[in-house]
Design an enzyme around this catalytic site. Structure first.
Site, PDB file in Angstrom:
ATOM      1  N   ASP A 455       0.858  -1.179   0.000  1.00  0.00           N
ATOM      2  CA  ASP A 455       0.000   0.000   0.000  1.00  0.00           C
ATOM      3  C   ASP A 455       0.897   1.232   0.000  1.00  0.00           C
ATOM      4  O   ASP A 455       1.837   1.330   0.800  1.00  0.00           O
ATOM      5  CB  ASP A 455      -0.908  -0.030   1.232  1.00  0.00           C
ATOM      6  CG  ASP A 455      -1.881   1.131   1.264  1.00  0.00           C
ATOM      7  OD1 ASP A 455      -1.429   2.268   1.433  1.00  0.00           O
ATOM      8  OD2 ASP A 455      -3.088   0.882   1.128  1.00  0.00           O
ATOM      9  N   ASN A 463      -2.684  13.007  -3.702  1.00  0.00           N
ATOM     10  CA  ASN A 463      -3.763  13.522  -4.547  1.00  0.00           C
ATOM     11  C   ASN A 463      -4.175  14.928  -4.125  1.00  0.00           C
ATOM     12  O   ASN A 463      -4.424  15.796  -4.964  1.00  0.00           O
ATOM     13  CB  ASN A 463      -4.971  12.590  -4.479  1.00  0.00           C
ATOM     14  CG  ASN A 463      -4.782  11.336  -5.318  1.00  0.00           C
ATOM     15  OD1 ASN A 463      -4.060  11.351  -6.302  1.00  0.00           O
ATOM     16  ND2 ASN A 463      -5.422  10.247  -4.916  1.00  0.00           N
ATOM     17  N   ASP A 472      -2.111   9.498 -10.395  1.00  0.00           N
ATOM     18  CA  ASP A 472      -2.128   8.436 -11.406  1.00  0.00           C
ATOM     19  C   ASP A 472      -0.717   8.103 -11.862  1.00  0.00           C
ATOM     20  O   ASP A 472      -0.383   6.922 -12.075  1.00  0.00           O
ATOM     21  CB  ASP A 472      -2.972   8.873 -12.602  1.00  0.00           C
ATOM     22  CG  ASP A 472      -4.465   8.946 -12.258  1.00  0.00           C
ATOM     23  OD1 ASP A 472      -4.852   8.376 -11.213  1.00  0.00           O
ATOM     24  OD2 ASP A 472      -5.218   9.562 -13.026  1.00  0.00           O
ATOM     25  N   GLU A 498      -4.881   2.423  -3.978  1.00  0.00           N
ATOM     26  CA  GLU A 498      -3.412   2.409  -3.954  1.00  0.00           C
ATOM     27  C   GLU A 498      -2.868   1.101  -3.407  1.00  0.00           C
ATOM     28  O   GLU A 498      -1.678   1.013  -3.088  1.00  0.00           O
ATOM     29  CB  GLU A 498      -2.898   3.581  -3.105  1.00  0.00           C
ATOM     30  CG  GLU A 498      -3.171   3.477  -1.616  1.00  0.00           C
ATOM     31  CD  GLU A 498      -4.541   3.992  -1.195  1.00  0.00           C
ATOM     32  OE1 GLU A 498      -4.727   4.266  -0.006  1.00  0.00           O
ATOM     33  OE2 GLU A 498      -5.409   4.135  -2.082  1.00  0.00           O
TER      34      GLU A 498
END
Length: 747
Positions: A455, A463, A472, A498
């Site tokens: 993770d 973000n 992305d 993620e």
């Protein structure tokens, strides 16, 4: 010697409307006749056909003279041989006093008996040595070609039968003509003898001429087998005194100049063409070939194209008119193997079909009408008559490029259905399928496999700070890093958001942890331009397959390891589980002990285990077992815990319709002190069905054994046989507080 012909329709006189010769024609006739009678055939050059011979041919054949001149242009020695045979047959027919009609038929048949050599390649006719098998087939094919030509222009079957049975042996030992001895036409038996005699007494390109005496001896030796013995005797007598009938045949040929008389044997006769010949296909077959969706190409023995249907035109872009009559070659349509490599003579299926009579079906490629190479399924079949005569081959081409395109589309759809569109890794659904398959396969084989869950740390902050495009880009970069480090057999998947999963078949926990550490270390050293030159980290959870594991339990255990990494500060690799290397459960008690041991009626399994960890760590491990197997805790006492596992989370569920037996597991813990003072824990395990009267006991026992193995793996325990137990200290009352405290902390 009186020999009667096979049939005697009588002498045919000139018709009343026939044109009689004029005075000038009669004058020319007298000169020609006198010249021919004076010169005879003895001194004639075999390599020349003079003007008088040309006039004789025109008088004898009429409109069919063009056929003879075509043969003369094709191969002059063959035409000269035919003329000599015709003259010799004419003299012999006069000596036998054959009726005029039969003499006419014999003379015409003798002139045209080798007309089929028009269809033989020049290199075969000019071959100075022994013919190869392929060349001999082409030479034999000339007989059929000659009969096909004459079938289209001869009025009646008599002349054609004389030429056909000329090749038959008198005793029927060679060929399959259906007639022998006197059932063969008389004219055909005469033509066979004269044909052989002239061939032996004239120089050939492949051998010198034999003497007349030797040729006659050869005829006598084969009389009764190849030749009619009575006719051979008469012919030999005739050769002993040839002057007795010299010139009679010339006068006979020039006696009647009426065009009607010369042409009565010939006219357009398309209806007489036999449907058994290679170029004449029956209406049904012709319709099938013309309207077949596959390309159909027909070749003769000379590899000349004699058939090219509409589908072949569409597929190749070449019209029938542009290719029929031309010699076949692979370059004509770009015929090659499926990789586009040219075909060698040994691998050319068309040549193998014609030369070696080999049928084949294989995948090839051709150049289509758009000048692009397409794949085809080629079926090449040799064409052979019932008597074994080879005629050629057919080529059937089925376009398979559409099928390959369909396969590519299916593969493309499957790829897109099983891939994450952003990272191009395996998606969640495909990962679940692969994980179930991996666990089942490795459990049955007793081999190790591992699961890694990772993770990206603080991804939401990425973000929020740099925007979703930067997020992305970070996901794509991390996915490429996973693929770079993963082994060939490993499966990298995007689990969601993620989170990523790596399935590692044939890999133990130690190797999987090393792989995760290598990924974690490299990721921490990478800086991303999308993050303003900063880097990012990730946390990893690793676990190895244990006895009794299902796809859900091993994935839950790996996820629990990931949570521990995050709790410990992130950017860490945590491994949980000892794998299949733990001691297997086996009943080591003596048989009599097991026989007389007291077992409660409704208990499926009851065992005593010992683990070399203190009670608090044993409780932590049991908590992991409860979470991974989705167990429901029914009761927690000071020294025991009771839980139930329903059918959905149990292993060995054969079908989705199976309703597994819910099982109750009771664990009783007792801390013990070993001889060196270390704290160990004894665990009494009891597994029983939730309902006492459940009739599915056999399946329940099997599932209970798997749960027992899983408990042993979680506790890292071994079976405890000794009944001696150390004194329990005050920590026994602490068990309940420990369990409840851990559960509250987890909530």
């Amino acid at each position: 010697m009186a020999l009667e012909p096979t049939s005697n329709p009588g002498a045919i006189e000139p018709s009343a409307g026939s044109t009689q010769p004029t005075d000038s024609q009669g004058h020319a006739l007298t000169n020609l006749l006198a010249w021919a009678d004076e010169s005879g055939d003895e001194g004639q050059n075999v390599d020349q056909i003079n003007e008088s011979d040309n006039q004789l041919i025109q008088v004898r054949l009429g409109i069919a003279s063009g056929l003879f001149y075509a043969l003369q242009a094709k191969h002059f020695p063959t035409a000269a041989h035919s003329l000599r045979v015709a003259k010799m047959c004419s003299r012999w027919a006069i000596a036998l006093d054959l009726p005029p009609f039969h003499r006419d038929q014999l003379e015409v048949a003798a002139l045209l008996h080798d007309i089929g050599k028009i269809g033989v390649p020049d290199y075969v006719l000019a071959c100075p040595g022994k013919l190869s098998a392929e060349e001999q087939l082409l030479m034999d094919r000339s007989q059929d070609i000659g009969l096909e030509i004459l079938s289209a222009c001869c009025d009646g079957e008599e002349i054609i039968d004389i030429i056909r049975y000329n090749y038959a042996w008198y005793d029927g030992s060679k060929g399959n003509f259906g007639q022998t001895q006197n059932s063969l036409p008389l004219e055909a038996r005469m033509l066979a003898i004269v044909d052989a005699y002239d061939s032996m007494t004239v120089d050939q390109i492949f051998r010198r001429a034999r003497s007349k005496d030797r040729a006659i001896a050869e005829l006598v030796s084969y009389s009764g087998t190849q030749f009619d013995p009575e006719l051979v005797g008469h012919f030999c007598q005739l050769q002993a005194d040839p002057q007795q009938i010299a010139g009679h045949n010339t006068r006979h040929w020039l006696r009647v100049l009426s065009p009607d008389h010369a042409n009565r044997h010939f006219k357009a006769n398309l209806t007489a063409i036999k449907r058994s010949h290679v170029c004449s296909i029956c209406v049904y077959q012709d319709s099938f070939v013309r309207h077949n969706n596959d390309a159909v190409i027909c070749l003769d023995l000379n590899m000349q194209i004699i058939g090219w249907n509409h589908s072949a035109e569409r597929m190749t872009g070449l019209t029938r008119e542009s290719v029929e009559g031309h010699r076949w070659s692979a370059e004509l349509i770009g015929l090659a193997d499926q990789q586009g490599r040219n075909l060698s003579p040994e691998s050319d299926p068309v040549r193998q079909a014609i030369v070696n009579n080999i049928q084949s079906a294989q995948g090839l490629s051709i150049r289509n009408a758009d000048n692009r190479f397409i794949t085809v399924e080629a079926h090449i079949v040799p064409v052979v008559r019932e008597d074994g005569t080879r005629l050629g081959a057919t080529i059937q081409l089925h376009d398979t490029s559409g099928m390959e395109s369909l396969h590519e589309q299916i593969e493309s759809l499957h790829y897109r259905a099983t891939r994450d569109p952003l990272t191009q890794l395996v998606n969640r659904a495909e990962m679940d399928r692969a994980l179930t398959e991996m666990v089942e396969r490795h459990s049955s084989q007793g081999k190790a496999c591992s699961v890694i869950i990772c993770d990206i740390d603080f991804f939401k902050k990425i973000n929020d700070t740099y925007g979703h495009p930067a997020g992305d880009e970070a996901l794509v970069m991390f996915a490429k890093l996973l693929q770079t480090h993963a082994r060939t057999a490993d499966i990298c998947a995007r689990y969601g958001g993620e989170e990523f999963v790596i399935l590692c078949p044939n890999c133990n926990g130690e190797s999987a942890s090393s792989l995760a550490e290598a990924i974690r270390s490299e990721l921490a050293s990478i800086s991303l331009s999308a993050l303003g030159g900063k880097g990012m980290t990730a946390s990893f959870g690793v676990t190895e397959l244990q006895r009794g594991d299902t796809a859900d339990s091993i994935l839950n255990r790996a996820d629990r390891a990931l949570l521990q990494s995050k709790e410990m500060g992130r950017n860490i690799v945590t491994q949980i589980g000892g794998g299949l290397s733990e001691p297997s459960i086996s009943d080591r008690r003596h048989w009599w002990h097991r026989l007389f041991a007291k077992v409660e009626p409704e208990v499926l399994l009851k065992r005593a285990m010992k683990t070399r960890v203190p009670l608090n760590l044993a409780a932590e491990k049991i908590r992991g077992f409860v979470v991974d197997h989705r167990a429901a805790v029914l009761d927690v006492q000071e020294e025991s815990i009771k839980m139930v596992i329903d059918g959905e989370s149990l292993p060995l569920q054969r079908r989705q319709a199976d309703r597994a037996v819910p099982l109750i597991i009771e664990l009783q813990f007792s801390p013990i002190t070993s001889g060196n003072g270390s704290q160990h824990t004894k665990v009494q395990i009891s597994i029983s069905p939730r309902r006492n009267r459940d009739r599915r006991k056999r399946d329940a026992i099997e599932r209970a054994r798997h749960l027992l193995q899983s408990l042993q793996s979680y506790l890292v325990a071994y079976e405890f046989v000794d009944t001696t137990v150390a004194t329990i200290d005050e920590s026994t009352s602490w068990w309940s507080r420990l369990w409840h405290g851990s559960s509250q902390k987890e909530s």
